[in-house]
Scaffold this active site. Structure first.
Site, PDB file in Angstrom:
ATOM      1  N   ASN A 257      46.317  36.716  33.893  1.00 37.03           N
ATOM      2  CA  ASN A 257      45.519  35.494  33.853  1.00 37.03           C
ATOM      3  C   ASN A 257      46.116  34.392  33.004  1.00 37.03           C
ATOM      4  OD1 ASN A 257      42.816  35.816  35.398  1.00 37.03           O
ATOM      5  ND2 ASN A 257      43.193  37.799  34.448  1.00 37.03           N
TER       6      ASN A 257
ATOM      7  N   THR B 130      44.438  37.863  46.838  1.00 39.47           N
ATOM      8  CA  THR B 130      45.027  36.952  45.851  1.00 39.47           C
ATOM      9  C   THR B 130      45.836  37.786  44.861  1.00 39.47           C
ATOM     10  OG1 THR B 130      42.901  36.983  44.679  1.00 39.47           O
ATOM     11  CG2 THR B 130      43.348  35.093  46.119  1.00 39.47           C
TER      12      THR B 130
ATOM     13  N   GLU C 186      42.126  43.450  37.922  1.00 38.46           N
ATOM     14  CA  GLU C 186      43.383  42.918  37.403  1.00 38.46           C
ATOM     15  C   GLU C 186      43.870  43.709  36.192  1.00 38.46           C
ATOM     16  OE1 GLU C 186      43.062  38.281  38.880  1.00 38.46           O
ATOM     17  OE2 GLU C 186      42.428  38.793  36.841  1.00 38.46           O
TER      18      GLU C 186
ATOM     19  N   SER D 150      50.521  29.880  38.458  1.00 29.97           N
ATOM     20  CA  SER D 150      51.918  29.933  38.918  1.00 29.97           C
ATOM     21  C   SER D 150      52.138  31.077  39.884  1.00 29.97           C
ATOM     22  CB  SER D 150      52.855  30.065  37.732  1.00 29.97           C
ATOM     23  OG  SER D 150      52.589  31.259  37.015  1.00 29.97           O
TER      24      SER D 150
ATOM     25  N   LYS E 138      38.050  41.315  49.266  1.00 29.75           N
ATOM     26  CA  LYS E 138      39.124  40.967  48.353  1.00 29.75           C
ATOM     27  C   LYS E 138      38.518  40.774  46.974  1.00 29.75           C
ATOM     28  CE  LYS E 138      40.228  37.497  46.725  1.00 29.75           C
ATOM     29  NZ  LYS E 138      39.988  36.863  45.382  1.00 29.75           N
TER      30      LYS E 138
ATOM     31  N   THR F 142      30.535  39.497  44.419  1.00 27.13           N
ATOM     32  CA  THR F 142      30.965  39.921  45.744  1.00 27.13           C
ATOM     33  C   THR F 142      32.370  39.496  46.105  1.00 27.13           C
ATOM     34  OG1 THR F 142      30.064  37.949  46.750  1.00 27.13           O
ATOM     35  CG2 THR F 142      28.637  39.863  46.631  1.00 27.13           C
TER      36      THR F 142
END
Length: 414
Positions: free
Chosen positions: A409, A160, A283, A414, A186, A197
């Site tokens: 975030n 993602t 992130e 979008s 991922k 996880t």
């Protein structure tokens, strides 16, 4: 990232298809608006597998988790395939379970197995209806392209906000038979114990009973994925599942014997390195953090202390700013769910550039700010905590907290 070398274990290529008898594939079906991004993945075993899974502890659980639980219960812990999509979590939707089951049916029809033998997973935006049509239209193409060499296509399909694919595999011997165990993962955000996880799929050709497979998975998740924190948010769709098809030909592991311990170590190495990859790809992250707490009276105390430090937003911010602030580390230890004597605690910060002792006996020490800043400027930082209250140790993993985390975030949908 450097892999931790262990005698008797060799790192091999192939990820989730390193084990004999497994194949995989991934493709773009249209859930993701980017035409070059895989958003649908599949894993398949030639033989029926013993299977086990661990799921999110969030009270809100994605429809795929509910369906997967039912399937594994119906088959008494057996599975042959995994179908997974990204971009849409299929969570908090009135028709979620119906569509998750439909994904199992579509997969089973192509592979000529039963729908109950399919594990289903989804990741992405929560609360948006999952379009089933793109999946139905592309499942044939996806299954037709199944091949061991397409493990990377499947790993790309579950990404993602990830910036890199995450795959690890090892080979080892059980009673003279060469076995392999590998996985893909991922995750970049919404990661916090318990359990953290994200989505993780592991396969092995070792022969091991469903009972022992489940026990090994729970034991290793406790000291790997459940010791990972990126941002303090536990996802609704977290899942780790493992499939064992027995094709290596070793005598089936049915008890906690020497073979079981060898298998558990292989599982630990794979899940530990996937955990570190998830931490490094948090992130907006610029640094991977590893906190090691030694000298604890028991494992639960060691884990709780390490997780408390790695989950602290103030510690994460200090590491981003290369600020050797031992006060923030001690503060996080102080509010951990432990009964520690803080007057015995030592803290050291380290990286490839060296190390600096910042605390002894619970008190801050004078040190060179320039040397400390150089140590903390590296991409991988170790926070070494000696509790001096026992002989048990544990690790936790995370990342620094940067400006980019908020940017990512703020416009996630979008």
């Amino acid at each position: 990232m450097k892999f931790q070398q262990e005698t008797g274990y060799e790192y091999v290529e192939g990820g989730v298809c390193a084990a004999d008898g497994f194949c995989a594939n991934g493709c773009h079906c249209g859930l993701d608006p980017r035409p070059d991004k895989n958003d649908l993945g599949i894993i398949y075993s030639e033989k029926l597998c013993n299977a086990a899974a661990v799921y999110t502890t969030n009270k809100v659980k994605g429809a795929p988790i509910l369906v997967t639980k039912k399937n594994l219960d119906a088959t008494d812990g057996k599975a042959r395939a995994v179908i997974v999509n990204s971009k849409n979590a299929n969570t908090c939707n009135a028709d979620g379970e119906e569509k998750a089951w439909r994904m199992c049916v579509l997969t089973a029809q192509e592979l000529k197995i039963t729908p109950e033998e399919v594990i289903v997973a989804s990741t992405g935006v929560i609360g948006q209806a999952l379009p089933i049509e793109p999946i139905a239209e592309h499942i044939g193409r996806l299954a037709a392209g199944l091949a061991p060499e397409n493990h990377g296509e499947a790993a790309a399909a579950i990404m993602t906000t990830d910036t890199v694919k995450k795959e690890v595999a090892v080979s080892f011997r059980l009673n003279g038979k060469i076995c392999r165990l590998g996985g893909m993962a991922k995750g970049s955000g919404m990661i916090h114990p318990n359990m953290a996880t994200t989505l993780n799929f592991v396969t092995t050709d070792a022969a091991i009973s469903a009972k022992m497979l489940d026990r090994a998975l729970h034991d290793i998740v406790k000291v790997t994925y459940n010791c990972l924190s990126i941002d303090g948010d536990t996802s609704t769709n977290d899942m780790v599942c493992i499939l064992a098809n027995g094709k290596a030909g070793n005598p089936e592991i049915t008890a906690e014997d020497e073979s079981y311990e060898v298998f558990k170590k292989a599982l630990y190495l794979v899940l530990m390195h996937l955990t570190k990859m998830l931490a490094a790809d948090g992130e907006g992250a610029s640094k991977m953090l590893e906190c090691t707490c030694t000298g604890a009276p028991d494992l639960d105390t060691a884990i709780a202390a390490a997780k408390s430090v790695i989950g602290s937003s103030l510690v994460k911010s200090a590491m981003f700013g290369a600020d050797a602030n031992c006060g923030r580390i001690l503060c996080a230890l102080g509010y951990s769910d432990t009964d520690l004597d803080m007057s015995k605690v030592d803290v050291e910060l380290a990286s490839e550039k060296g190390s600096v002792l910042v605390c002894r006996d619970g008190n801050g020490l004078a040190f060179s700010e320039e040397e400390a800043a150089a140590v903390l400027a590296e991409e991988e930082i170790e926070i070494r905590i000696q509790l001096n209250q026992g002989n048990v140790s544990a690790k936790a993993w995370g990342c620094d907290l940067t400006y980019d985390y908020v940017k990512i975030n703020a416009d996630y949908r979008s």
